[in-house]
Design a protein around this motif. Structure first.
Motif, PDB file in Angstrom:
ATOM      1  N   HIS A 155      -6.371  -4.965  -6.892  1.00 25.28           N
ATOM      2  CA  HIS A 155      -5.426  -5.296  -5.822  1.00 25.28           C
ATOM      3  C   HIS A 155      -4.070  -4.715  -6.188  1.00 25.28           C
ATOM      4  N   ILE A 156      -3.323  -4.320  -5.178  1.00 24.24           N
ATOM      5  CA  ILE A 156      -1.957  -3.849  -5.390  1.00 24.24           C
ATOM      6  C   ILE A 156      -1.052  -4.768  -4.577  1.00 24.24           C
TER       7      ILE A 156
ATOM      8  N   GLY B  54       6.753 -11.362   0.268  1.00 24.65           N
ATOM      9  CA  GLY B  54       5.417 -10.876  -0.051  1.00 24.65           C
ATOM     10  C   GLY B  54       4.657 -10.494   1.205  1.00 24.65           C
ATOM     11  N   GLN B  55       3.891  -9.422   1.091  1.00 25.94           N
ATOM     12  CA  GLN B  55       3.009  -8.971   2.169  1.00 25.94           C
ATOM     13  C   GLN B  55       1.572  -9.078   1.662  1.00 25.94           C
ATOM     14  N   LYS B  56       0.632  -8.843   2.540  1.00 30.79           N
ATOM     15  CA  LYS B  56      -0.775  -8.890   2.149  1.00 30.79           C
ATOM     16  C   LYS B  56      -1.041  -7.784   1.115  1.00 30.79           C
TER      17      LYS B  56
ATOM     18  N   ILE C 182      -7.209   2.964  -7.060  1.00 30.12           N
ATOM     19  CA  ILE C 182      -6.966   3.841  -5.914  1.00 30.12           C
ATOM     20  C   ILE C 182      -6.911   2.982  -4.659  1.00 30.12           C
ATOM     21  N   PRO C 183      -5.736   2.923  -4.026  1.00 29.47           N
ATOM     22  CA  PRO C 183      -5.554   2.024  -2.877  1.00 29.47           C
ATOM     23  C   PRO C 183      -6.288   2.502  -1.627  1.00 29.47           C
ATOM     24  N   ASN C 184      -6.580   1.546  -0.755  1.00 23.62           N
ATOM     25  CA  ASN C 184      -7.131   1.862   0.555  1.00 23.62           C
ATOM     26  C   ASN C 184      -6.049   2.616   1.323  1.00 23.62           C
ATOM     27  N   GLN C 185      -6.282   3.886   1.597  1.00 21.80           N
ATOM     28  CA  GLN C 185      -5.267   4.760   2.192  1.00 21.80           C
ATOM     29  C   GLN C 185      -4.855   4.310   3.589  1.00 21.80           C
TER      30      GLN C 185
ATOM     31  N   GLU D 115      -4.766   1.223   4.769  1.00 26.52           N
ATOM     32  CA  GLU D 115      -3.881   0.063   4.621  1.00 26.52           C
ATOM     33  C   GLU D 115      -2.485   0.516   4.183  1.00 26.52           C
ATOM     34  N   LEU D 116      -2.455   1.467   3.270  1.00 27.63           N
ATOM     35  CA  LEU D 116      -1.183   1.992   2.775  1.00 27.63           C
ATOM     36  C   LEU D 116      -0.405   2.693   3.891  1.00 27.63           C
TER      37      LEU D 116
END
Length: 139
Positions: free
Chosen positions: A13-14, A28-30, A38-41, A43-44
């Motif tokens: 999680h990031i 704070g955000q989700k 490697i983040p979900n692009q 969502e980013l």
């Protein structure tokens, strides 16, 4: 007034927080799900499109003695990739103890059950602490 987005890098999680230079507060955000860091692009991209930040702050996980570790390098890589992708400046902030502080705060309000329930909440609360630290050191 500048909008700032802060991240607490993690492999699963990031954590995410947003704030601005006028109020000098962070919210704070989700948290964003990540696979091995490697983040979900999508969502980013949605996050950046929604908040349109002027600056990115990324927590830098250092050892207690200030030396770097594997996660330090991964967080730097994450921040540098954000800078390239979104064409924004990234500031790295020492994040020692932010996760411990976040866990303590969540435990105080909801006990062990709250800690186990949502790992992303800990990460986002850590991102709030990172962003607040940035405000206290830079504004």
């Amino acid at each position: 007034m500048a909008t700032i987005i802060g991240f607490d890098f993690g492999t699963g999680h990031i954590g995410v927080a947003t704030g601005n230079t006028f109020t000098k507060t962070a919210t704070g955000q989700k948290a964003i799900k990540a696979k091995d860091g490697i983040p979900n692009q999508q969502e980013l991209d949605k996050l950046f499109k929604t908040w349109m930040p002027n600056l990115i702050v990324v927590g830098l996980p250092l050892n207690m003695d200030g030396t770097e570790q594997l996660m330090t390098h991964r967080a730097r890589k994450f921040g540098n990739r954000l800078s390239q992708n979104y064409k924004l400046k990234v500031v790295f902030v020492d994040e020692r103890l932010t996760s411990a502080s976040a866990k303590e705060e969540i435990f105080e309000t909801g006990g062990f059950r709250a800690l186990a329930k949502d790992k992303g909440a800990i990460d986002s609360l850590s991102a709030v602490t990172i962003l607040e630290q940035y405000f206290s050191e830079n504004t």
